[in-house]
Structures are given as structure tokens and as C-alpha cells.
Design a protein around this motif. Structure first.
Motif, PDB file in Angstrom:
ATOM      1  N   LEU A  14      -4.201  -0.953  -3.084  1.00  0.00           N
ATOM      2  CA  LEU A  14      -2.744  -0.802  -3.294  1.00  0.00           C
ATOM      3  C   LEU A  14      -2.026   0.005  -3.212  1.00  0.00           C
ATOM      4  CD1 LEU A  14      -4.129  -1.860  -7.340  1.00  0.00           C
ATOM      5  CD2 LEU A  14      -3.109  -3.367  -5.373  1.00  0.00           C
ATOM      6  N   ASP A  15      -2.361   1.386  -2.948  1.00  0.00           N
ATOM      7  CA  ASP A  15      -1.727   2.363  -2.430  1.00  0.00           C
ATOM      8  C   ASP A  15      -0.908   2.201  -1.013  1.00  0.00           C
ATOM      9  OD1 ASP A  15      -0.690   5.081  -2.674  1.00  0.00           O
ATOM     10  OD2 ASP A  15      -1.910   5.536  -1.005  1.00  0.00           O
ATOM     11  N   ARG A  16      -1.726   1.552  -0.358  1.00  0.00           N
ATOM     12  CA  ARG A  16      -1.358   1.052   1.106  1.00  0.00           C
ATOM     13  C   ARG A  16      -0.169   0.194   0.933  1.00  0.00           C
ATOM     14  NH1 ARG A  16      -2.551  -3.317   3.833  1.00  0.00           N
ATOM     15  NH2 ARG A  16      -4.536  -4.070   2.638  1.00  0.00           N
ATOM     16  N   ILE A  17      -0.279  -0.796   0.190  1.00  0.00           N
ATOM     17  CA  ILE A  17       0.512  -2.091  -0.218  1.00  0.00           C
ATOM     18  C   ILE A  17       1.746  -1.356  -0.377  1.00  0.00           C
ATOM     19  CG2 ILE A  17       1.045  -3.940  -1.322  1.00  0.00           C
ATOM     20  CD1 ILE A  17      -1.900  -4.714  -1.121  1.00  0.00           C
ATOM     21  N   THR A  18       1.709  -0.451  -1.784  1.00  0.00           N
ATOM     22  CA  THR A  18       2.920   0.113  -1.951  1.00  0.00           C
ATOM     23  C   THR A  18       3.828   0.953  -0.982  1.00  0.00           C
ATOM     24  OG1 THR A  18       1.525   0.617  -3.940  1.00  0.00           O
ATOM     25  CG2 THR A  18       3.617   1.893  -3.921  1.00  0.00           C
ATOM     26  N   ARG A  19       2.788   1.582  -0.153  1.00  0.00           N
ATOM     27  CA  ARG A  19       3.685   2.152   1.086  1.00  0.00           C
ATOM     28  C   ARG A  19       4.105   1.357   1.749  1.00  0.00           C
ATOM     29  NH1 ARG A  19      -0.290   4.428   3.677  1.00  0.00           N
ATOM     30  NH2 ARG A  19      -1.968   4.625   2.223  1.00  0.00           N
ATOM     31  N   ASP A  37     -12.306   2.041  -6.447  1.00  0.00           N
ATOM     32  CA  ASP A  37     -11.614   2.969  -5.492  1.00  0.00           C
ATOM     33  C   ASP A  37     -10.924   2.343  -4.489  1.00  0.00           C
ATOM     34  OD1 ASP A  37     -12.412   5.075  -7.039  1.00  0.00           O
ATOM     35  OD2 ASP A  37     -13.790   6.003  -5.831  1.00  0.00           O
ATOM     36  N   ASP A  38     -11.710   1.331  -3.703  1.00  0.00           N
ATOM     37  CA  ASP A  38     -11.346   0.600  -2.566  1.00  0.00           C
ATOM     38  C   ASP A  38      -9.974   0.179  -3.068  1.00  0.00           C
ATOM     39  OD1 ASP A  38     -13.584   1.423  -1.285  1.00  0.00           O
ATOM     40  OD2 ASP A  38     -14.523  -0.597  -1.508  1.00  0.00           O
ATOM     41  N   MET A  39     -10.052  -0.586  -4.273  1.00  0.00           N
ATOM     42  CA  MET A  39      -8.672  -1.326  -4.773  1.00  0.00           C
ATOM     43  C   MET A  39      -7.642  -0.496  -4.761  1.00  0.00           C
ATOM     44  SD  MET A  39      -7.049  -3.924  -4.970  1.00  0.00           S
ATOM     45  CE  MET A  39      -7.863  -5.512  -5.087  1.00  0.00           C
ATOM     46  N   TYR A  78      10.906  -2.588   2.545  1.00  0.00           N
ATOM     47  CA  TYR A  78      12.208  -2.697   1.498  1.00  0.00           C
ATOM     48  C   TYR A  78      12.849  -1.632   0.829  1.00  0.00           C
ATOM     49  CZ  TYR A  78      10.223  -7.399   2.330  1.00  0.00           C
ATOM     50  OH  TYR A  78       9.492  -8.575   2.982  1.00  0.00           O
ATOM     51  N   ALA A  79      12.361  -0.730   1.108  1.00  0.00           N
ATOM     52  CA  ALA A  79      13.216   0.742   0.381  1.00  0.00           C
ATOM     53  C   ALA A  79      13.090   0.481  -1.225  1.00  0.00           C
ATOM     54  CB  ALA A  79      14.668   0.872   0.901  1.00  0.00           C
ATOM     55  N   ILE A  80      12.047   0.080  -1.680  1.00  0.00           N
ATOM     56  CA  ILE A  80      11.810  -0.088  -3.182  1.00  0.00           C
ATOM     57  C   ILE A  80      10.662   0.372  -3.674  1.00  0.00           C
ATOM     58  CG2 ILE A  80      11.334  -2.555  -3.013  1.00  0.00           C
ATOM     59  CD1 ILE A  80      12.872  -2.787  -5.511  1.00  0.00           C
ATOM     60  N   ARG A  81      10.135   1.134  -4.696  1.00  0.00           N
ATOM     61  CA  ARG A  81       8.876   1.479  -4.956  1.00  0.00           C
ATOM     62  C   ARG A  81       8.143   0.375  -5.819  1.00  0.00           C
ATOM     63  NH1 ARG A  81       5.553   5.147  -3.347  1.00  0.00           N
ATOM     64  NH2 ARG A  81       3.883   5.908  -4.918  1.00  0.00           N
ATOM     65  N   PRO A  82       7.504  -0.416  -5.313  1.00  0.00           N
ATOM     66  CA  PRO A  82       7.108  -1.549  -6.508  1.00  0.00           C
ATOM     67  C   PRO A  82       5.878  -0.900  -7.226  1.00  0.00           C
ATOM     68  CG  PRO A  82       6.034  -1.431  -4.181  1.00  0.00           C
ATOM     69  CD  PRO A  82       6.665  -0.211  -4.004  1.00  0.00           C
ATOM     70  N   HIS A  83       5.711  -1.641  -8.113  1.00  0.00           N
ATOM     71  CA  HIS A  83       4.525  -1.304  -8.964  1.00  0.00           C
ATOM     72  C   HIS A  83       3.353  -2.479  -8.908  1.00  0.00           C
ATOM     73  CE1 HIS A  83       7.857  -0.329 -11.646  1.00  0.00           C
ATOM     74  NE2 HIS A  83       7.486   0.957 -10.931  1.00  0.00           N
ATOM     75  N   VAL A  84       2.168  -2.188  -7.873  1.00  0.00           N
ATOM     76  CA  VAL A  84       1.554  -3.138  -7.356  1.00  0.00           C
ATOM     77  C   VAL A  84       0.231  -2.975  -8.229  1.00  0.00           C
ATOM     78  CG1 VAL A  84       0.469  -4.140  -5.477  1.00  0.00           C
ATOM     79  CG2 VAL A  84       2.218  -2.825  -4.825  1.00  0.00           C
ATOM     80  N   LYS A  85      -0.191  -3.959  -8.910  1.00  0.00           N
ATOM     81  CA  LYS A  85      -1.392  -4.004  -9.447  1.00  0.00           C
ATOM     82  C   LYS A  85      -2.391  -5.159  -9.333  1.00  0.00           C
ATOM     83  CE  LYS A  85       0.526  -2.258 -13.884  1.00  0.00           C
ATOM     84  NZ  LYS A  85       0.849  -2.628 -15.209  1.00  0.00           N
ATOM     85  N   ASP A  86      -3.572  -5.024  -9.574  1.00  0.00           N
ATOM     86  CA  ASP A  86      -4.558  -6.135  -9.458  1.00  0.00           C
ATOM     87  C   ASP A  86      -4.826  -6.632 -10.727  1.00  0.00           C
ATOM     88  OD1 ASP A  86      -6.450  -7.625  -8.494  1.00  0.00           O
ATOM     89  OD2 ASP A  86      -8.016  -6.245  -8.484  1.00  0.00           O
ATOM     90  N   TYR A  87      -4.085  -7.584 -11.223  1.00  0.00           N
ATOM     91  CA  TYR A  87      -4.509  -8.055 -12.624  1.00  0.00           C
ATOM     92  C   TYR A  87      -5.747  -8.866 -12.537  1.00  0.00           C
ATOM     93  CZ  TYR A  87       0.342  -6.888 -13.640  1.00  0.00           C
ATOM     94  OH  TYR A  87       1.565  -6.179 -13.657  1.00  0.00           O
TER      95      TYR A  87
END
Lengths: 322, 215
Positions: A78-83, A72-74, A89-98
Motif C-alpha cells: 500500500l505504501d508503494r502504491i501511495t508513492r 506487513d507485506d500488504m 498524479y501529484a495527489i496523496r491518496p488514502h489506499v486501503k485494503d478493505y
């Protein structure tokens, strides 16, 4: 000073004999003048703070260590980083924790007979991993070395011949060697960098304090420091991001090659391999006997671990076709 | 308080104000700006192979007429190859675009080592197999055994896509995607720009001089 100095000028306390603790107009002006100028100088000396644009958010400041983050924390992180990325950069990234895959240990093999020194790997890496373009951060350095020598002192980073390869030289790209015994991890005072089970040494950019001990400890010049805020053109951002990999970095943190975590932990080859026109770069799982890297280490006669004598035991092998 | 302390206080105040002005107007300046670093040309991050093989050319809808040999040549009637005094092939004017430089000892100077003299639209191996022009890799392998073995293992030439074959496909380039069959030595190319240091590196030519004198 005597306890009760004679009042030779109006400057002394209680010029009119008003008693202790009083202050006449002149001394008030004088004291406040000095105070005001002091405060002005102090404020002015903080002028460099005007340049500070990305503040650490409270959420980031309170974030726990990577290894203590629950699922949940992660997700929140990831949500914070996406925002943050979207805002910047005005781009919606797909941030994942692989996460590392089971039964996988990555090894890189580089064929020195084939490398022609074109530096395409350097720039494919920059594009894939969202490195700062100006000032420039590059994970790979290609050394031009004279034939018949492995003396690193003779290596030249800055060659600019019209065409490569040049007769009499071979080319040796150097990047993070993903050591089995990494000196950079040992010196980190805050455990912001560590080795994962698949052999990749990673950095948590949110945990790094920028002390640069790891940069000093690395014998391969593999680690880079963000002296300034990284600058990446908005249209050049790679939106496929990983937490421990290529998400945009801040000023004041270290970064380095992470074998393209966002690609390799999804089963793909790293970007530097995909761009190599000479097929000099080989990557794979050493625990799989059918992988290309297993074949190379089994059949090729000569392979070099850079600065083997230091005991770092790199997972990056240089070999020759003989 | 005496006059001296008055002067001292005013002095401190003035010093503070000068400092304040210096900070605000950056009197001692920041580090001088380094020249901007140009963005790298997109061709340096292009992943396409270094040349276009016949197979790739035809797959992308290229004009096949260049490879229809029998429009000009007659089947089953081998052309005699002409050599000059140095034992180099004299190319007819229709084929002057070919630069023949395969092998370093001029022994591989016979078109029919690879092309089938009876049908020029086919290739032939020394052990008698016939192959299509787009299928040249086993022909190369018929002479270059160890390299072919490496290629089959995915170790010679680039293998792209997925290292984890359970998660996705991979692709392997054929010989002719990198090597020109008539002149197979991998050609040189322009290198991408080198690193720009944070601070320019001072050149030290004297060092090299002294090194040379030691030798």
C-alpha cells in the motif's frame, strides 16, 4: 566451396596468403557493415519501447499473490502504491485494503420500471473508480430496449435522443453481475481474479497478465481491458482508493465493476446508486432480512437474472413495479 | 567467396538499413489517432435530487413569501374553483405557473383534494388529517398506498448514505424531491453522452431495412 578456393579477387581470406583465421581489410569492413546495420535495425525495431513509461518496480515484480500477503507485506504494498500514485498524479491518496465484512453478502437490485436511461450512473462510476477518460473505460452500459422484448440483440448502447426516456422503450443498465458461479474466475490462468466472501469478484491488477480470457468468458460484457496507459486528469482523481478496487490501473490489465469496494465495504452505497435521479438502483446485504434488497426480493413479483439460462447465478437482479 | 555472395551480403545490409529507417521514422505508421474524447459535464455526476422540494427550498433559506397563502387569501373563506367546458380547472392569473396534470383521467382536478380550503397554508388528506406544506409525503401516501409502503421500506425513491446503519446515517428523499405534486410524472431529461468505442463502429443501415421488410 572447395576447401582452398582460388583467390580470384581480394575478397578471400588471407589475400596475401597469411594463413587461416586472418581477415583482410575489405572483408572486415563488409562483415562489420552488415553487423552494424543489423544491430541498428534491431535497435530501431524496439522503438515502441520508447513509449514505455511506467516500469514494473522490482518490489512489484517480486510481490506475492494477494492471498499470501501478510499484514506487513500488504502495508508495504500500500505504501508503494501511495508513492506511485503521488508521483504520477501529484495527489496523496488514502489506499486501503478493505476486507469483506462478516455476515454480509451484497446484492444489487435495479428497477426497470424506474430507470430512465440518463446514463448518470455510468459517469458517476467513472469518476468514483478512476477509470481512464481517453480512451474511455466504462463499467456500465445502458441498453435501450423496445417494450415487450428481452432480446439483448435489440438493445442499443449508442442512443443519443435529446431527452430520455423515449416512448416505447425501456432502459437496462448492465454491469458486472457479481455471479455466484463466475465464468471469468474459472478461466483465469493465474488466479488474478476471484470471488470474495461478500460476493464481489475482484481483480488483483498487480497479478493480472492481461490475457483477456476473462473478458471472453464473461457473458455480460462486464470486463474491460486497458489497451493503453489510462489517462485521468490529475484534478479528477478520487483519492479514496482500495487495493482491489479503484486504485489507478496500468496498461495491459483487466478491470471491471467491483460494487465500489472502497465505499460498500465501508458501509456506504455505491456511487452509481447515489447519483441515480430515479431511485432505480437498490443495494444492500441479502443476509439481512431488513435490508432494502431483501424487501425487494421478498415482495416484488417479477425479477430477472440476466441470461439466467447460463447458470451464472448473478447477484444482480432486475425487477419491475407491478 | 564469389561475387554473388558479395551482392547478397550488401543486399542484406541495405535491407537492414531500410528496416531500421522504417522503424525509426515509423514508415508504416501507428494506428491513426482517434478524435479526443471530451470530459463529461459535471452536471452528469451531480447527486442532488432532480427537483427542489418546498422543504428543501425553505431549509436552504429560500424566500417563504410564495408559500404564505394567507397574505392574499382569507382563512376559512374557500375560493370557488372555476372549470371550463372540458372540466379543466381555469387557473387564476396569479397561479398560471402551475401546470396541473395529476392523474390521467382528469378526476384529480380539484385543488381541495390536497389543499385545505379553510387554510391554504395547510394540506389535507381524505381521512381528515392536516399537514404542513413541507410535510407532503404522508399526503401522497394517503392515495398511493403501495408506493408509500415501498417508500417506507426504502425501496421507492433514492435512499442515500450508509447501507450499514451501524456505520453511518442514511437519508431518504420525500416525494416532492423528485415529483412535482401538481404534475407528478417524472420528467424526461437529457442523457449523458454515450460510450466512445475504441474503434468507431461502422453503421449498418441496410440491416435495419431488411429487418423491417421481414415483419
Amino acid at each position: 566451396m572447395t576447401p582452398n578456393p582460388p583467390c580470384s579477387s581480394g575478397a578471400c581470406n588471407g589475400g596475401g596468403g597469411n594463413g587461416n583465421g586472418g581477415m583482410n581489410r575489405r572483408s572486415f569492413l563488409r562483415t562489420s557493415g552488415v553487423l552494424a546495420s543489423g544491430i541498428a535495425a534491431l535497435a530501431a525495431s524496439l522503438a515502441p519501447l520508447r513509449d514505455l513509461t511506467d516500469y514494473t518496480s522490482a518490489a512489484e515484480f517480486m510481490q506475492k499473490h494477494y492471498k499470501e500477503l501478510s499484514k506487513d507485506d500488504m502495508d508495504k504494498v500500500l505504501d508503494r502504491i501511495t508513492r506511485e500514485v503521488e508521483k504520477q498524479y501529484a495527489i496523496r491518496p488514502h489506499v486501503k485494503d478493505y476486507k469483506p465484512m462478516d455476515g454480509v453478502e451484497f446484492v444489487y437490485c435495479l428497477n426497470l420500471t424506474r430507470c430512465i436511461g440518463c446514463r448518470k450512473c455510468v459517469h458517476a462510476c467513472v469518476a468514483e473508480n478512476n477509470q481512464s477518460r481517453d480512451p474511455e473505460i466504462q463499467y456500465i452500459r445502458v441498453l435501450k430496449m423496445p417494450h415487450g422484448s428481452f432480446d439483448m440483440e435489440k438493445g442499443d448502447h449508442n442512443y443519443s435522443t435529446p431527452t430520455v426516456p423515449e416512448k416505447g422503450f425501456f432502459y437496462m443498465p448492465v454491469q458486472c453481475q457479481q455471479c455466484k458461479n463466475p465464468p471469468c474466475v474459472k478461466v483465469c490462468p493465474v488466479e488474478a481474479t476471484w470471488q470474495e466472501t461478500d460476493g464481489i469478484t475482484v481483480i488483483d491488477y498487480d497479478w493480472c497478465i492481461g490475457c483477456r480470457y476473462c473478458e471472453a468468458a464473461c457473458p455480460y460484457f462486464a470486463r474491460r481491458f486497458n489497451w493503453t496507459k489510462p489517462s485521468i486528469p490529475k484534478d479528477s482523481i478520487n483519492p479514496e482508493m482500495s487495493y482491489l478496487g479503484n486504485r489507478p490501473r496500468k496498461q495491459g490489465v483487466m478491470e471491471k465493476c467491483h460494487f465500489c469496494i472502497q465505499r460498500t465495504r465501508a458501509g456506504k452505497y455505491p456511487a452509481c446508486l447515489e447519483v441515480c435521479p430515479a431511485g432505480a438502483r437498490k443495494f444492500g446485504n441479502i443476509l439481512d432480512p431488513n435490508s432494502e434488497v431483501s424487501y425487494i426480493l421478498r415482495t416484488k413479483k417479477v425479477f430477472v437474472q440476466l441470461k439466467e439460462e447460463l447458470g451464472t447465478s448473478p447477484r444482480f437482479f432486475y425487477y419491475f413495479d407491478v | 567467396m564469389n561475387r554473388n555472395s558479395n551482392i547478397a551480403l550488401v543486399g542484406i545490409a541495405v535491407a537492414f538499413l531500410v528496416l531500421a529507417a522504417a522503424f525509426v521514422f515509423d514508415l508504416w505508421g501507428r494506428t491513426p489517432a482517434t478524435p479526443p474524447i471530451p470530459l463529461v459535464d459535471k452536471k452528469f455526476v451531480d447527486t442532488s435530487p432532480s427537483r427542489v422540494s418546498i422543504a428543501e427550498f425553505l431549509r436552504k433559506g429560500g424566500d417563504p413569501s410564495d408559500y404564505e397563502c394567507n397574505i392574499c387569501h382569507e382563512k376559512n373563506k374557500p375560493i370557488k374553483i372555476k372549470f371550463d367546458a372540458d372540466n379543466n380547472i381555469i387557473l387564476p392569473k396569479e397561479h398560471l405557473d402551475i401546470a396541473l396534470s395529476h392523474g390521467s383521467h382528469k378526476r384529480n382536478n380539484n385543488c381541495y383534494n390536497c389543499h385545505d380550503e379553510m387554510n391554504l397554508e395547510l394540506l389535507q388528506t381524505r381521512d381528515g388529517r392536516q399537514l404542513k406544506l413541507v410535510d407532503s409525503t404522508p399526503l401522497c401516501g394517503s392515495c398511493h398506498g403501495p408506493t408509500y409502503r415501498d417508500w417506507e421500506a426504502g425501496v421507492h425513491g433514492r435512499t442515500s448514505g450508509f447501507w450499514d446503519r451501524g456505520l453511518g446515517d442514511y437519508s431518504r428523499l420525500g416525494c416532492a424531491s423528485c415529483h412535482n405534486p401538481h404534475s407528478p410524472k417524472f420528467p424526461g431529461r437529457e442523457p449523458a453522452p454515450g460510450p466512445h468505442a475504441l474503434h468507431p463502429i461502422a453503421k449498418a443501415p441496410a440491416h435495419h431495412e431488411s429487418e423491417r421488410t421481414h415483419e
